[in-house]
Scaffold this active site. Sequence first.
Site, PDB file in Angstrom:
ATOM      1  N   ASP A  29       0.815  -1.210   0.000  1.00  0.00           N
ATOM      2  CA  ASP A  29       0.000   0.000   0.000  1.00  0.00           C
ATOM      3  C   ASP A  29       0.851   1.263   0.000  1.00  0.00           C
ATOM      4  O   ASP A  29       1.960   1.273   0.555  1.00  0.00           O
ATOM      5  CB  ASP A  29      -0.905   0.039   1.234  1.00  0.00           C
ATOM      6  CG  ASP A  29      -2.019  -0.993   1.200  1.00  0.00           C
ATOM      7  OD1 ASP A  29      -2.029  -1.835   0.281  1.00  0.00           O
ATOM      8  OD2 ASP A  29      -2.871  -0.962   2.105  1.00  0.00           O
ATOM      9  N   HIS A  80      -5.950   2.903  -4.387  1.00  0.00           N
ATOM     10  CA  HIS A  80      -5.885   3.196  -2.947  1.00  0.00           C
ATOM     11  C   HIS A  80      -6.342   4.638  -2.698  1.00  0.00           C
ATOM     12  O   HIS A  80      -5.884   5.278  -1.753  1.00  0.00           O
ATOM     13  CB  HIS A  80      -4.459   2.979  -2.447  1.00  0.00           C
ATOM     14  CG  HIS A  80      -4.335   2.716  -0.977  1.00  0.00           C
ATOM     15  ND1 HIS A  80      -5.179   1.879  -0.276  1.00  0.00           N
ATOM     16  CD2 HIS A  80      -3.438   3.181  -0.060  1.00  0.00           C
ATOM     17  CE1 HIS A  80      -4.806   1.839   0.986  1.00  0.00           C
ATOM     18  NE2 HIS A  80      -3.761   2.631   1.140  1.00  0.00           N
ATOM     19  N   HIS A  84      -5.348   9.291  -0.624  1.00  0.00           N
ATOM     20  CA  HIS A  84      -5.228   8.443   0.578  1.00  0.00           C
ATOM     21  C   HIS A  84      -6.177   8.942   1.672  1.00  0.00           C
ATOM     22  O   HIS A  84      -5.761   9.297   2.771  1.00  0.00           O
ATOM     23  CB  HIS A  84      -3.788   8.416   1.090  1.00  0.00           C
ATOM     24  CG  HIS A  84      -3.512   7.257   2.018  1.00  0.00           C
ATOM     25  ND1 HIS A  84      -3.653   7.355   3.383  1.00  0.00           N
ATOM     26  CD2 HIS A  84      -3.099   5.992   1.768  1.00  0.00           C
ATOM     27  CE1 HIS A  84      -3.342   6.193   3.943  1.00  0.00           C
ATOM     28  NE2 HIS A  84      -3.001   5.350   2.976  1.00  0.00           N
ATOM     29  N   HIS A 174       3.703  -2.101   3.234  1.00  0.00           N
ATOM     30  CA  HIS A 174       3.612  -0.727   2.729  1.00  0.00           C
ATOM     31  C   HIS A 174       4.933  -0.350   2.065  1.00  0.00           C
ATOM     32  O   HIS A 174       5.990  -0.434   2.704  1.00  0.00           O
ATOM     33  CB  HIS A 174       3.325   0.257   3.869  1.00  0.00           C
ATOM     34  CG  HIS A 174       1.970   0.064   4.480  1.00  0.00           C
ATOM     35  ND1 HIS A 174       1.705  -0.942   5.377  1.00  0.00           N
ATOM     36  CD2 HIS A 174       0.805   0.760   4.304  1.00  0.00           C
ATOM     37  CE1 HIS A 174       0.426  -0.874   5.738  1.00  0.00           C
ATOM     38  NE2 HIS A 174      -0.132   0.130   5.103  1.00  0.00           N
TER      39      HIS A 174
END
Length: 204
Positions: A29, A80, A84, A174
């Site tokens: 991510d 995503h 964010h 991540h």
Amino acid sequence: MPALVRGLFPDCLWTMPATDPPTLYLTFDDGPIPRETPFVLEQLARYEARGTFFCVGENLERHPEVARQVLAEGHRLANHTYHHISGWSHARPAYLADVARCQAVLQALQPEARPLLRPPYGRITPGLARQLHASHQVVMWNLLTCDYDPDYAPAQCLATAIRLTRPGSVVVFHDSLKASPNLRYVLPRYLAHFAALGYRFAAL
């Protein structure tokens, strides 16, 4: 993730079926960014592993060359949101517009009929999830490594991730600067551990 929470989001993808050989679904991510995403790609390549990269739209537009590298090496890009943002603290029209803006950037790089979306922080309402289901497969997880936590010692992060992994796990890492200390320690060792056990690593 508690079964009660999963039950509120029946259309979301939380885990994958067990297979033979056993398979893990590594997801990353918050990228793509020049420093961390190429590191992830290098580690995955050592094990012929494929991953899914849930990208922030702003980062896609800032670093399209990194996004193209992800695709060139056989991985998948996914949504995503553009900025964010949390689905708990933004009005539904604003959230949907942010998702659409990110998807437009993704579509230019990787055209696909039914894209993947992971809500940042996992924060989404049941109603919003139902609405998004018409256009996206919403992907959650059953293993969050917490690599972004600066108070989480790398060795502990690795040990916990290994202990909680099951065949078919959807695992969250991540590719971000915040996660870098844990990511750079955990990911190579995690891949080596499960590769030695005969696992394969596939994109969603």
